[in-house]
Motif scaffolding. Structure first.
Motif, PDB file in Angstrom:
ATOM      1  N   GLY A  47     -15.977 -29.891  29.059  1.00  0.00           N
ATOM      2  CA  GLY A  47     -16.912 -30.459  27.855  1.00  0.00           C
ATOM      3  C   GLY A  47     -15.223 -30.741  26.884  1.00  0.00           C
ATOM      4  N   PHE A  48     -14.340 -30.188  27.564  1.00  0.00           N
ATOM      5  CA  PHE A  48     -12.650 -30.647  26.577  1.00  0.00           C
ATOM      6  C   PHE A  48     -12.473 -32.182  27.283  1.00  0.00           C
ATOM      7  CE2 PHE A  48     -13.293 -27.082  24.975  1.00  0.00           C
ATOM      8  CZ  PHE A  48     -12.908 -26.671  23.271  1.00  0.00           C
ATOM      9  N   THR A  49     -12.088 -32.714  26.621  1.00  0.00           N
ATOM     10  CA  THR A  49     -11.500 -34.309  27.525  1.00  0.00           C
ATOM     11  C   THR A  49     -10.157 -33.745  27.768  1.00  0.00           C
ATOM     12  OG1 THR A  49     -12.257 -35.556  25.916  1.00  0.00           O
ATOM     13  CG2 THR A  49     -11.484 -36.602  27.541  1.00  0.00           C
ATOM     14  N   GLY A  50      -9.128 -33.332  26.789  1.00  0.00           N
ATOM     15  CA  GLY A  50      -7.767 -32.841  27.384  1.00  0.00           C
ATOM     16  C   GLY A  50      -6.539 -35.049  26.933  1.00  0.00           C
ATOM     17  N   GLY A  51      -5.365 -34.741  26.909  1.00  0.00           N
ATOM     18  CA  GLY A  51      -4.813 -35.640  26.639  1.00  0.00           C
ATOM     19  C   GLY A  51      -4.337 -35.729  25.226  1.00  0.00           C
ATOM     20  N   GLU A  52      -4.515 -36.964  24.317  1.00  0.00           N
ATOM     21  CA  GLU A  52      -4.920 -36.986  22.785  1.00  0.00           C
ATOM     22  C   GLU A  52      -5.376 -38.198  22.347  1.00  0.00           C
ATOM     23  OE1 GLU A  52      -0.699 -37.174  22.709  1.00  0.00           O
ATOM     24  OE2 GLU A  52       0.063 -39.068  23.174  1.00  0.00           O
ATOM     25  N   PHE A  53      -5.948 -38.122  21.624  1.00  0.00           N
ATOM     26  CA  PHE A  53      -6.792 -39.113  20.653  1.00  0.00           C
ATOM     27  C   PHE A  53      -6.360 -40.229  19.620  1.00  0.00           C
ATOM     28  CE2 PHE A  53      -9.089 -36.117  22.966  1.00  0.00           C
ATOM     29  CZ  PHE A  53      -9.854 -36.338  23.507  1.00  0.00           C
ATOM     30  N   ASP A  54      -6.205 -40.727  19.135  1.00  0.00           N
ATOM     31  CA  ASP A  54      -6.032 -41.998  18.194  1.00  0.00           C
ATOM     32  C   ASP A  54      -6.695 -41.294  17.123  1.00  0.00           C
ATOM     33  OD1 ASP A  54      -3.913 -42.278  19.019  1.00  0.00           O
ATOM     34  OD2 ASP A  54      -3.824 -44.517  19.322  1.00  0.00           O
ATOM     35  N   ALA A  55      -6.662 -40.778  15.629  1.00  0.00           N
ATOM     36  CA  ALA A  55      -7.800 -40.781  14.389  1.00  0.00           C
ATOM     37  C   ALA A  55      -7.747 -41.395  13.829  1.00  0.00           C
ATOM     38  CB  ALA A  55      -7.939 -39.338  14.770  1.00  0.00           C
ATOM     39  N   VAL A  56      -8.331 -42.227  13.580  1.00  0.00           N
ATOM     40  CA  VAL A  56      -8.242 -43.161  11.818  1.00  0.00           C
ATOM     41  C   VAL A  56      -8.715 -42.391  10.554  1.00  0.00           C
ATOM     42  CG1 VAL A  56      -8.783 -45.079  10.484  1.00  0.00           C
ATOM     43  CG2 VAL A  56      -8.344 -45.508  13.048  1.00  0.00           C
ATOM     44  N   ILE A  57      -7.940 -42.370   9.632  1.00  0.00           N
ATOM     45  CA  ILE A  57      -8.699 -41.320   8.621  1.00  0.00           C
ATOM     46  C   ILE A  57      -9.624 -42.360   7.772  1.00  0.00           C
ATOM     47  CG2 ILE A  57      -7.938 -39.790   5.702  1.00  0.00           C
ATOM     48  CD1 ILE A  57      -5.058 -39.112   7.537  1.00  0.00           C
ATOM     49  N   THR A  58     -11.239 -41.442   7.522  1.00  0.00           N
ATOM     50  CA  THR A  58     -11.865 -42.319   7.127  1.00  0.00           C
ATOM     51  C   THR A  58     -12.268 -41.951   5.643  1.00  0.00           C
ATOM     52  OG1 THR A  58     -13.706 -40.933   8.183  1.00  0.00           O
ATOM     53  CG2 THR A  58     -13.306 -42.612   9.510  1.00  0.00           C
ATOM     54  N   ARG A  59     -11.931 -40.744   5.132  1.00  0.00           N
ATOM     55  CA  ARG A  59     -12.021 -39.997   3.798  1.00  0.00           C
ATOM     56  C   ARG A  59     -11.269 -38.836   3.705  1.00  0.00           C
ATOM     57  NH1 ARG A  59     -14.925 -35.875   3.839  1.00  0.00           N
ATOM     58  NH2 ARG A  59     -15.923 -36.115   5.405  1.00  0.00           N
ATOM     59  N   MET A  60     -10.603 -38.883   2.610  1.00  0.00           N
ATOM     60  CA  MET A  60     -10.278 -37.772   2.108  1.00  0.00           C
ATOM     61  C   MET A  60     -10.375 -37.003   0.586  1.00  0.00           C
ATOM     62  SD  MET A  60      -7.011 -37.794   3.438  1.00  0.00           S
ATOM     63  CE  MET A  60      -5.795 -36.757   2.517  1.00  0.00           C
ATOM     64  N   GLY A  61     -11.466 -35.969   1.058  1.00  0.00           N
ATOM     65  CA  GLY A  61     -11.742 -34.792  -0.122  1.00  0.00           C
ATOM     66  C   GLY A  61     -10.482 -34.122  -0.887  1.00  0.00           C
ATOM     67  N   ARG A  62     -11.198 -33.610  -1.607  1.00  0.00           N
ATOM     68  CA  ARG A  62     -10.806 -32.711  -1.832  1.00  0.00           C
ATOM     69  C   ARG A  62      -9.800 -30.999  -0.967  1.00  0.00           C
ATOM     70  NH1 ARG A  62     -12.623 -29.979  -7.892  1.00  0.00           N
ATOM     71  NH2 ARG A  62     -10.384 -28.851  -7.752  1.00  0.00           N
ATOM     72  N   SER A  63     -10.832 -30.888  -0.271  1.00  0.00           N
ATOM     73  CA  SER A  63     -10.310 -29.734   0.421  1.00  0.00           C
ATOM     74  C   SER A  63     -10.920 -30.003   2.385  1.00  0.00           C
ATOM     75  CB  SER A  63     -10.835 -28.431  -0.024  1.00  0.00           C
ATOM     76  OG  SER A  63     -12.233 -28.517   0.106  1.00  0.00           O
ATOM     77  N   ASP A  64     -11.104 -31.175   2.347  1.00  0.00           N
ATOM     78  CA  ASP A  64     -11.797 -32.025   3.228  1.00  0.00           C
ATOM     79  C   ASP A  64     -11.272 -33.708   4.010  1.00  0.00           C
ATOM     80  OD1 ASP A  64     -13.164 -32.490   1.511  1.00  0.00           O
ATOM     81  OD2 ASP A  64     -14.615 -33.090   2.685  1.00  0.00           O
ATOM     82  N   VAL A  65     -11.441 -33.249   5.266  1.00  0.00           N
ATOM     83  CA  VAL A  65     -10.411 -34.457   5.557  1.00  0.00           C
ATOM     84  C   VAL A  65     -11.804 -35.218   6.362  1.00  0.00           C
ATOM     85  CG1 VAL A  65      -8.755 -36.352   6.943  1.00  0.00           C
ATOM     86  CG2 VAL A  65      -8.588 -34.509   5.067  1.00  0.00           C
ATOM     87  N   GLY A  66     -12.509 -36.988   6.933  1.00  0.00           N
ATOM     88  CA  GLY A  66     -13.240 -37.055   7.602  1.00  0.00           C
ATOM     89  C   GLY A  66     -12.215 -38.457   8.673  1.00  0.00           C
ATOM     90  N   VAL A  67     -12.393 -37.862   9.907  1.00  0.00           N
ATOM     91  CA  VAL A  67     -11.875 -39.553  10.936  1.00  0.00           C
ATOM     92  C   VAL A  67     -12.666 -39.661  11.600  1.00  0.00           C
ATOM     93  CG1 VAL A  67      -9.153 -37.536  10.864  1.00  0.00           C
ATOM     94  CG2 VAL A  67     -10.800 -37.470  12.578  1.00  0.00           C
ATOM     95  N   ARG A  68     -12.074 -40.888  12.692  1.00  0.00           N
ATOM     96  CA  ARG A  68     -12.903 -41.414  13.249  1.00  0.00           C
ATOM     97  C   ARG A  68     -11.874 -41.574  14.528  1.00  0.00           C
ATOM     98  NH1 ARG A  68     -13.074 -45.681  11.199  1.00  0.00           N
ATOM     99  NH2 ARG A  68     -12.032 -46.769  12.459  1.00  0.00           N
ATOM    100  N   ILE A  69     -12.998 -40.663  16.107  1.00  0.00           N
ATOM    101  CA  ILE A  69     -11.443 -40.741  16.982  1.00  0.00           C
ATOM    102  C   ILE A  69     -11.848 -42.367  17.654  1.00  0.00           C
ATOM    103  CG2 ILE A  69     -11.318 -40.333  19.296  1.00  0.00           C
ATOM    104  CD1 ILE A  69     -11.273 -38.222  16.929  1.00  0.00           C
ATOM    105  N   ALA A  70     -10.736 -43.182  17.414  1.00  0.00           N
ATOM    106  CA  ALA A  70     -10.690 -44.510  17.545  1.00  0.00           C
ATOM    107  C   ALA A  70     -10.188 -44.876  19.122  1.00  0.00           C
ATOM    108  CB  ALA A  70      -9.221 -45.310  17.193  1.00  0.00           C
ATOM    109  N   ALA A  71      -8.856 -44.014  19.613  1.00  0.00           N
ATOM    110  CA  ALA A  71      -8.533 -44.133  21.219  1.00  0.00           C
ATOM    111  C   ALA A  71      -8.199 -42.974  21.999  1.00  0.00           C
ATOM    112  CB  ALA A  71      -7.035 -44.632  20.539  1.00  0.00           C
ATOM    113  N   HIS A  72      -8.032 -42.858  23.045  1.00  0.00           N
ATOM    114  CA  HIS A  72      -8.132 -41.680  23.985  1.00  0.00           C
ATOM    115  C   HIS A  72      -7.171 -41.904  25.159  1.00  0.00           C
ATOM    116  CE1 HIS A  72      -7.960 -39.638  27.375  1.00  0.00           C
ATOM    117  NE2 HIS A  72      -7.900 -37.906  26.417  1.00  0.00           N
ATOM    118  N   ARG A  73      -5.679 -41.401  25.502  1.00  0.00           N
ATOM    119  CA  ARG A  73      -4.707 -41.519  26.286  1.00  0.00           C
ATOM    120  C   ARG A  73      -4.751 -39.828  26.548  1.00  0.00           C
ATOM    121  NH1 ARG A  73      -2.445 -43.281  21.102  1.00  0.00           N
ATOM    122  NH2 ARG A  73      -1.644 -41.382  21.136  1.00  0.00           N
TER     123      ARG A  73
END
Length: 249
Positions: A47-73
């Protein structure tokens, strides 16, 4: 680009909430929607891909942060030789420092050894909390040094327990090295000279005062080769790091 550990399987296009610790860190750094951060899973396996990912922040809540995975290296920064550190537990903050620097130097795993001369004794809840702290230190060190694989920090054990419970799981061909001040040692590089460059190593070192004669005898009876780092006596938290610097080049 800021890096954060996200210990969950990641895929291109996924939208997810960051784990609580990473979310707090993103908020402290005052990131905003649209900013890009780097995520890494920190482990391998199904289930794990390894490497690293670029993630774009989509939402900043009071105690949570949403992101979208945009790229993989598909990049890893692990050393050619896996070095598993079996290190005597040192006093106070020295063990924290050892865990941090061992991670930066590429230790494949770290097992705190409750040696006979270890001043710090860990039991029950205190032991669990200490291991959690040490694992968190390893994660933070990976975020800083750009490793994408987090070395596991095992539960503290004595040497007999390690031989019984953990040694059988070592890969075949693993070299067993024992840091010793006794007669009959050989230089570290000499001990690994004839081994394949990628042969894994377990490096055993003691706490302040070193391992006892009984511990050293038990180690040698179980295949550990006594080695030296040179004519100077290094501190308990320095010696395993010097060995790692040599073995992971």
């Amino acid at each position: 680009m800021p890096r954060f550990h996200c210990p969950t399987p990641l895929r291109l296009g996924d939208e997810l909430d960051l784990p609580a610790g990473a979310a707090r860190h993103v908020q402290v750094l005052r990131h905003q929607p649209g900013d890009t951060i780097t995520l890494f899973e920190g482990q391998t396996g199904p289930g794990f891909t390894g490497g690293e990912f670029d993630a774009v922040i989509t939402r900043m809540g009071r105690s949570d942060v949403g992101v979208r995975i945009a790229a993989h290296r598909a990049i890893e920064r692990e050393t050619p030789r896996a070095v598993h550190l079996l290190a005597g537990i040192t006093a106070n903050e020295r063990m924290d420092w050892l865990l941090e620097k061992a991670t930066e130097l590429g230790a494949a795993s770290i097992t705190p050894l409750a040696a006979e001369r270890s001043v710090l004794k860990l039991k029950g809840d205190r032991a669990d909390k200490k291991i959690e702290r040490w694992q968190a230190i390893a994660i933070s060190a990976c975020e800083q040094c750009m490793r994408n694989q987090v070395p596991p920090v095992a539960a503290a054990t004595d040497f007999a327990g390690w031989l019984r419970d953990m040694a059988p799981a070592l890969p075949q061909g693993t070299l067993r090295l024992l840091l010793s001040l006794s007669e009959g040692t050989q230089p570290l590089l000499q001990a690994v000279a004839d081994a394949p460059a990628d042969a894994p190593v377990v490096f055993l070192s003691g706490p302040e005062g070193g391992l006892t004669a009984n511990e050293e005898a038990l180690a040698q009876a179980n295949g550990f080769i006594p080695v030296t780092l040179g004519p100077r006596v290094l501190r308990a938290e320095t010696a395993p790091l010097a060995a790692l610097a040599v073995l992971t080049v």
